[in-house]
Scaffold this motif. Structure first.
Motif, PDB file in Angstrom:
ATOM      1  N   ALA A   1      15.452  27.772 -35.744  1.00 40.33           N
ATOM      2  CA  ALA A   1      16.018  27.873 -37.092  1.00 40.33           C
ATOM      3  C   ALA A   1      17.196  26.909 -37.262  1.00 40.33           C
ATOM      4  O   ALA A   1      17.297  26.201 -38.274  1.00 40.33           O
ATOM      5  N   LEU A   2      18.056  26.874 -36.261  1.00 41.28           N
ATOM      6  CA  LEU A   2      19.240  26.022 -36.376  1.00 41.28           C
ATOM      7  C   LEU A   2      18.860  24.545 -36.357  1.00 41.28           C
ATOM      8  O   LEU A   2      19.423  23.733 -37.099  1.00 41.28           O
ATOM      9  N   GLY A   3      17.881  24.211 -35.532  1.00 44.51           N
ATOM     10  CA  GLY A   3      17.401  22.826 -35.481  1.00 44.51           C
ATOM     11  C   GLY A   3      16.799  22.405 -36.807  1.00 44.51           C
ATOM     12  O   GLY A   3      17.076  21.321 -37.343  1.00 44.51           O
ATOM     13  N   MET A   4      15.998  23.288 -37.359  1.00 42.32           N
ATOM     14  CA  MET A   4      15.323  22.975 -38.616  1.00 42.32           C
ATOM     15  C   MET A   4      16.333  22.893 -39.770  1.00 42.32           C
ATOM     16  O   MET A   4      16.237  22.033 -40.647  1.00 42.32           O
ATOM     17  N   ALA A  44      10.635  18.100 -48.545  1.00 42.68           N
ATOM     18  CA  ALA A  44      11.708  18.462 -47.597  1.00 42.68           C
ATOM     19  C   ALA A  44      11.163  18.877 -46.234  1.00 42.68           C
ATOM     20  O   ALA A  44      11.430  18.242 -45.217  1.00 42.68           O
ATOM     21  N   LEU A  45      10.357  19.935 -46.253  1.00 40.75           N
ATOM     22  CA  LEU A  45       9.909  20.502 -44.975  1.00 40.75           C
ATOM     23  C   LEU A  45       9.064  19.510 -44.183  1.00 40.75           C
ATOM     24  O   LEU A  45       9.233  19.354 -42.975  1.00 40.75           O
ATOM     25  N   ILE A  58      10.392  18.349 -40.395  1.00 36.87           N
ATOM     26  CA  ILE A  58       9.783  19.113 -39.300  1.00 36.87           C
ATOM     27  C   ILE A  58       9.421  18.266 -38.073  1.00 36.87           C
ATOM     28  O   ILE A  58       9.189  18.801 -36.986  1.00 36.87           O
ATOM     29  N   LEU A  59       9.423  16.943 -38.218  1.00 35.81           N
ATOM     30  CA  LEU A  59       8.936  16.106 -37.114  1.00 35.81           C
ATOM     31  C   LEU A  59       9.658  16.331 -35.785  1.00 35.81           C
ATOM     32  O   LEU A  59       9.026  16.502 -34.746  1.00 35.81           O
ATOM     33  N   PRO A  60      10.996  16.344 -35.766  1.00 34.72           N
ATOM     34  CA  PRO A  60      11.668  16.597 -34.466  1.00 34.72           C
ATOM     35  C   PRO A  60      11.302  17.956 -33.883  1.00 34.72           C
ATOM     36  O   PRO A  60      11.311  18.152 -32.674  1.00 34.72           O
ATOM     37  N   GLN A  61      11.000  18.907 -34.781  1.00 36.23           N
ATOM     38  CA  GLN A  61      10.607  20.231 -34.302  1.00 36.23           C
ATOM     39  C   GLN A  61       9.318  20.131 -33.483  1.00 36.23           C
ATOM     40  O   GLN A  61       9.137  20.826 -32.493  1.00 36.23           O
ATOM     41  N   ILE A 112       2.753  13.632 -27.278  1.00 34.20           N
ATOM     42  CA  ILE A 112       3.574  13.579 -28.486  1.00 34.20           C
ATOM     43  C   ILE A 112       4.044  12.150 -28.754  1.00 34.20           C
ATOM     44  O   ILE A 112       4.113  11.703 -29.900  1.00 34.20           O
ATOM     45  N   ASP A 113       4.330  11.417 -27.698  1.00 40.25           N
ATOM     46  CA  ASP A 113       4.731  10.011 -27.862  1.00 40.25           C
ATOM     47  C   ASP A 113       3.598   9.189 -28.467  1.00 40.25           C
ATOM     48  O   ASP A 113       3.814   8.316 -29.305  1.00 40.25           O
ATOM     49  N   LEU A 114       2.395   9.493 -28.003  1.00 39.29           N
ATOM     50  CA  LEU A 114       1.248   8.707 -28.461  1.00 39.29           C
ATOM     51  C   LEU A 114       0.812   9.075 -29.878  1.00 39.29           C
ATOM     52  O   LEU A 114       0.317   8.227 -30.616  1.00 39.29           O
ATOM     53  N   VAL A 115       0.980  10.336 -30.243  1.00 31.83           N
ATOM     54  CA  VAL A 115       0.505  10.742 -31.580  1.00 31.83           C
ATOM     55  C   VAL A 115       1.587  10.685 -32.656  1.00 31.83           C
ATOM     56  O   VAL A 115       1.306  10.906 -33.824  1.00 31.83           O
ATOM     57  N   TYR A 116       2.820  10.414 -32.247  1.00 33.17           N
ATOM     58  CA  TYR A 116       3.910  10.395 -33.210  1.00 33.17           C
ATOM     59  C   TYR A 116       3.634   9.472 -34.407  1.00 33.17           C
ATOM     60  O   TYR A 116       3.854   9.855 -35.556  1.00 33.17           O
ATOM     61  N   PRO A 117       3.155   8.279 -34.165  1.00 37.13           N
ATOM     62  CA  PRO A 117       2.896   7.383 -35.302  1.00 37.13           C
ATOM     63  C   PRO A 117       1.878   7.956 -36.281  1.00 37.13           C
ATOM     64  O   PRO A 117       1.904   7.662 -37.466  1.00 37.13           O
ATOM     65  N   LEU A 118       1.010   8.800 -35.758  1.00 37.73           N
ATOM     66  CA  LEU A 118       0.005   9.396 -36.639  1.00 37.73           C
ATOM     67  C   LEU A 118       0.627  10.473 -37.511  1.00 37.73           C
ATOM     68  O   LEU A 118       0.211  10.704 -38.649  1.00 37.73           O
ATOM     69  N   LEU A 119       1.641  11.149 -36.948  1.00 41.10           N
ATOM     70  CA  LEU A 119       2.304  12.209 -37.706  1.00 41.10           C
ATOM     71  C   LEU A 119       3.253  11.617 -38.748  1.00 41.10           C
ATOM     72  O   LEU A 119       3.408  12.132 -39.835  1.00 41.10           O
ATOM     73  N   ASP A 120       3.888  10.522 -38.392  1.00 39.84           N
ATOM     74  CA  ASP A 120       4.884   9.922 -39.280  1.00 39.84           C
ATOM     75  C   ASP A 120       4.596   8.430 -39.441  1.00 39.84           C
ATOM     76  O   ASP A 120       4.881   7.648 -38.529  1.00 39.84           O
TER      77      ASP A 120
END
Lengths: 552, 334
Positions: free
Chosen positions: B215-218, B249-250, B254-257, B318-326
């Motif tokens: 919660a605090l991170g988000m 917003a969300l 949410i990406l760092p989460q 997560i490193d490999l799919v990050y570009p796909l998420l963002d």
């Protein structure tokens, strides 16, 4: 349902039932694998064993009916009971014993008890289905008692030849519930096993009931739980979710009894809330190291020990001290009474600070600025090590040593066993199993045959040796219990032992294991000591056969 | 995504795995004592084996387990075996294989931790997002302090508090165990409910401790996102609040989460050690605890290696799919 065994938190031997593999925990197998004979170390004139069981001086024939040694104690013949069956319906015969012993010898030293069988058994044969004949390598009048008479945690299990034959005994798990394994002779069969519980159901075709030897036990299902921490055990007992538990610290067993009036102990709700175990506690030393190699120093240390105070503070008054390395069992008391005269010559129970001071001064020690004994500018520091079982008494001993001028402290290292058996510890508070029927086994623990030079592991942690003592104990080993010669040899051996004091006896050790009478009655206790109540001992079958449903 | 990046990242994965596996081998060996002798001494102390036979047995079993070999040889063997997921026999539970013990314990841990982690992630992330949303009820703002407190309390301590409150004082939930003792596990609705009943307190201790973290991170990320131009633009366009909240917003906050979630999922098998011990659950945590206290090297190796592998793999993925998420993130060289 009981909490038991040496499996903390969860069982790990969930798919293993080979009693000779070191990975097995006492989670039920000890009550379903029956012996040739049982022995009750707690027998009295009034109570020898469970009601209805033939018993003399604590010995109870079970699968065996009797045994006879040759005059030189190098051969023994055991007769077996007719009608004994394995749980798969196969008859139990002398061949099962022959097979088991030979299997152990062939797999020495990896299997439990295998080195013992290899050492003692020259040959074993089955002249007929109900007779076994052992030929021993050396005279051993205690052979049957040592290995085939279950008492406390001691005893060699017999396994079914028709199941174990052709298997690799060092890997065979003897576990397959679908195929009916494990096959046992006891009145219960395993129906479930996982890390959380092991369940054994009563089998109504038990040979004992079929032959009229003994009626079936009343409990229909046994549920063994792992050895939870004491707080959890107390809660289970209070909530009537467990019928018996492991031995506990004083405060915990008292708390359990306070919160549930149905919980009781061997001595009821009175101290000591348990019974004396075969494991007297002593203050041991590495007797090869300076200055503990000097018996006078050991006696000087003994003189600052106040055993009454240890009991009063460490045991909160609920216990007894001891001057000998023996538990106060009836059969042993007969021997220890015979050495009363030795205590006048070597007064072990002699809390005498002046005497200790004189002895230390005669050895060249003086008190330093801190009030502790020093020699040549070097303070005599004693770091005692111990483990959780002795945590009640050890701090009291340390304080007494300090008051007596010995700069003592204590630690509870996780590798306690390694340190004492490798000779890396100077002093320690520790106990030992040993004798329950006659004094030989405890005396044997101090023989130099089990000693080794510093730096090498030795199974005798005291690292004490005395040639004359060794000879006397060797002779004791060849004399049968009950033979008057044994008492004389014991007297002579103890004279050396008390003179040298390789290990300072402190207090008796207690099993304070509570039982719950909500559902089951007729637990053994001090008024009816038909056997001790430890569910992890090999004798717990006798308790199960004696329990009766509690009156509503 | 450049091929060199992927190859480099894979090499990094192998190096991390090797380094961690090496530490995994040597650290338990630094503990004093011989586990075989300790086990046998324990048995002899009770009388289960005779004291006189210990040394012979120690020698025989040290040979069996390869503990008599020079340490470098043992290390090379260990690396080779680990590559094949072969960890040998358990020292304390011989002849059980270390891997079999791990496999047997795994379902309990995954069942508890996976569900609890995902639940805590979903709840915490949503709560954090709403707390930072200016149009949310003001009362939500008062939750920051308790969440901060809970996230600072170790989950096993929360577990002890929950046990006291709900198992000892009130007896609403069972004291311990994965299911009711005395019942035999079956694939029935009743048994599933029983397991769920037993899992509530351990899960709750994990969720309560973790939800504050999420919660605090988000919340922090949402506050940053709210100041972005595209948020002002969305409001200026008159888009509905719910649309702005979820789509603008969300989604961006949410990406760092997800990065943290990947690591948390990788650590699922390790994160529950003390919770399982407190609640008597027969999972990996309890197995690891027992193995550490019993110096059971091979089981420790197995469990820790699997944890290392899971975390390293999760991070790699997560490193490999990050570009796909963002789509804003790219590994192309400029």
């Amino acid at each position: 349902m009981g909490v038991g065994g040496e499996a903390p938190q969860q069982f790990s031997d969930v798919a293993m039932h080979n009693p000779f593999l070191p990975g097995i925990s006492r989670s039920g197998y000890q009550v379903v694998m029956e012996p040739l004979f049982y022995y009750n170390a707690y027998y009295t004139d009034a109570v020898c064993g469970p009601t209805g069981i033939q018993c003399k001086n604590g010995e109870m024939p079970w699968i065996g009916t009797d045994y006879k040694f040759s005059n030189d104690f190098k051969q023994v013949t055991v007769n077996l009971r007719n009608g004994v069956e394995w749980s798969d319906g196969q008859p139990f015969t002398a061949n099962d014993i022959v097979f088991t012993v030979k299997m152990l010898i062939d797999n020495a030293p990896k299997l439990n008890w295998s080195t013992d069988m290899k050492k003692w058994v020259k040959d074993v044969t089955a002249p007929d289905a109900s007779t076994v004949q052992f030929t021993l390598t050396d005279p051993n009048p205690r052979f049957i008692f040592s290995y085939f008479t279950f008492h406390q945690d001691v005893g060699v299990f017999v396994v079914p030849e028709h199941i174990f034959k052709g298997q690799d005994a060092q890997k065979f798990t003897n576990f397959d519930l679908a195929k009916g394994l494990p096959v046992v002779t006891g009145p219960y069969t395993m129906v479930y096993s996982d890390p959380q519980q092991k369940i054994w159901d009563r089998r109504d075709n038990w040979w004992g009931a079929k032959t009229g030897f003994h009626p079936l036990p009343s409990p229909e299902r046994l549920i063994f739980l792992p050895g939870y921490d004491e707080a959890k055990q107390v809660e289970l007992l209070i909530n009537n979710e467990a019928d018996c538990a492991l031995s506990m610290q004083l405060g915990n067993i008292k708390a359990a009894m306070d919160r549930n009036p149905k919980i009781t102990s061997w001595s009821g709700t009175n101290p000591p809330y348990g019974y004396v175990d075969w494991w007297p506690t002593g203050l041991g030393f590495n007797d090869m190291k300076e200055p503990f190699n000097d018996p006078d120093i050991r006696h000087a240390i003994n003189n600052v020990i106040n055993r009454d105070e240890i009991v009063k503070i460490g045991y909160q008054g609920a216990g007894e001290s001891t001057l000998v390395p023996y538990p106060g069992f009836p059969a042993l008391n007969a021997y220890t009474k015979g050495i009363a005269d030795l205590f006048e010559k070597y007064p072990v129970d002699d809390f005498n600070l002046d005497k200790s001071t004189k002895m230390m001064q005669s050895k060249g020690y003086t008190k330093d600025s801190g009030g502790f004994w020093s020699k040549d500018g070097q303070r005599l520091s004693i770091v005692l090590i111990t483990f959780n079982v002795e945590q009640d008494v050890t701090p009291v001993v340390v304080q007494q040593l300090r008051k007596g001028g010995f700069d003592a402290s204590f630690k509870m290292p996780s590798n306690f066993g390694d340190l004492i058996f490798n000779g890396d510890a100077d002093a320690y508070v520790f106990g030992h199993g040993g004798s329950v029927q006659d004094p030989y086994f405890t005396m044997r623990l101090y023989q130099s045959a089990y000693n080794a030079p510093i730096g090498q592991p030795a199974s005798q942690p005291y690292r004490w040796s005395n040639e004359e003592y060794d000879k006397l104990v060797d002779q004791m080993g060849t004399v049968a219990p009950g033979d008057p010669k044994l008492a004389d040899l014991f007297h002579s051996a103890m004279e050396i032992w008390l003179r040298e004091l390789p290990d300072i006896p402190l207090v008796q050790f207690y099993h304070r294991n509570p039982v719950n009478t909500t559902y089951w009655d007729n637990w053994p206790d001090e008024k009816n000591p038909y056997i001790n109540s430890a569910n992890w001992h090999r004798t717990f079958e006798l308790v199960l056969l004696s329990l009766k449903p509690a009156a509503a | 995504m450049r091929r060199s990046y992927v190859v480099g990242r894979l090499l990094q994965f192998v190096v991390i795995l090797w380094g961690a596996a090496t530490l995994n081998f040597f650290i338990p060996r630094m503990a004093p004592g011989d586990p075989v002798r300790t086990r046998l001494l324990m048995m002899s102390r009770s009388g289960s084996i005779s004291q006189q036979s210990i040394e012979e047995m120690v020698k025989a079993y040290d040979q069996e387990f390869g503990l008599d070999l020079p340490l470098p040889v043992q290390y090379v063997r260990y690396l080779w075996d680990a590559m094949h997921l072969e960890f040998g026999y358990s020292l304390s539970q011989y002849p059980a294989k270390a891997l079999n013990l791990i496999v047997a314990a795994l379902p309990w841990t995954i069942g508890l931790l996976l569900v609890a982690t995902l639940f805590a992630f979903a709840l915490g992330t949503m709560l954090g997002a709403v707390m930072a949303w200016p149009k949310a009820p003001r009362a939500l703002g008062y939750m920051i302090a308790p969440l901060l407190t809970l996230s600072s309390v170790p989950y096993y301590l929360l577990g002890l508090v929950l046990v006291y409150l709900f198992s000892i004082s009130q007896r609403i939930f069972p004291l311990s165990g994965g299911y009711t003792t005395g019942t035999m596990p079956t694939w029935s609705l009743g048994f599933v409910i029983d397991v769920a009943h037993h899992a509530i307190l351990p899960a709750l201790s994990i969720i309560l401790a973790a939800v504050g973290f999420w919660a605090l991170g988000m919340r922090g990320m949402m506050v940053t996102t709210e100041g972005e131009d595209y948020m002002i633009m969305a409001e200026a366009k008159g888009l509905p609040d719910r649309w702005i909240f979820f789509r603008y917003a969300l989604r961006n906050a949410i990406l760092p989460q997800f990065t943290s979630l990947a690591i948390a999922l990788g650590a699922v098998v390790s994160g529950s050690v003390l919770v399982e011990v407190v609640f008597g659950l027969p999972g990996i945590g309890t197995l690891l605890y027992k193995s550490i206290t019993g110096s059971d090297f091979f089981v420790i190796y197995g469990i820790v290696f699997i944890i290392i592998f899971a975390i390293a793999l999760a991070t790699l993925i997560i490193d490999l799919v990050y570009p796909l998420l963002d789509p804003r993130i790219s590994y192309r060289s400029t």
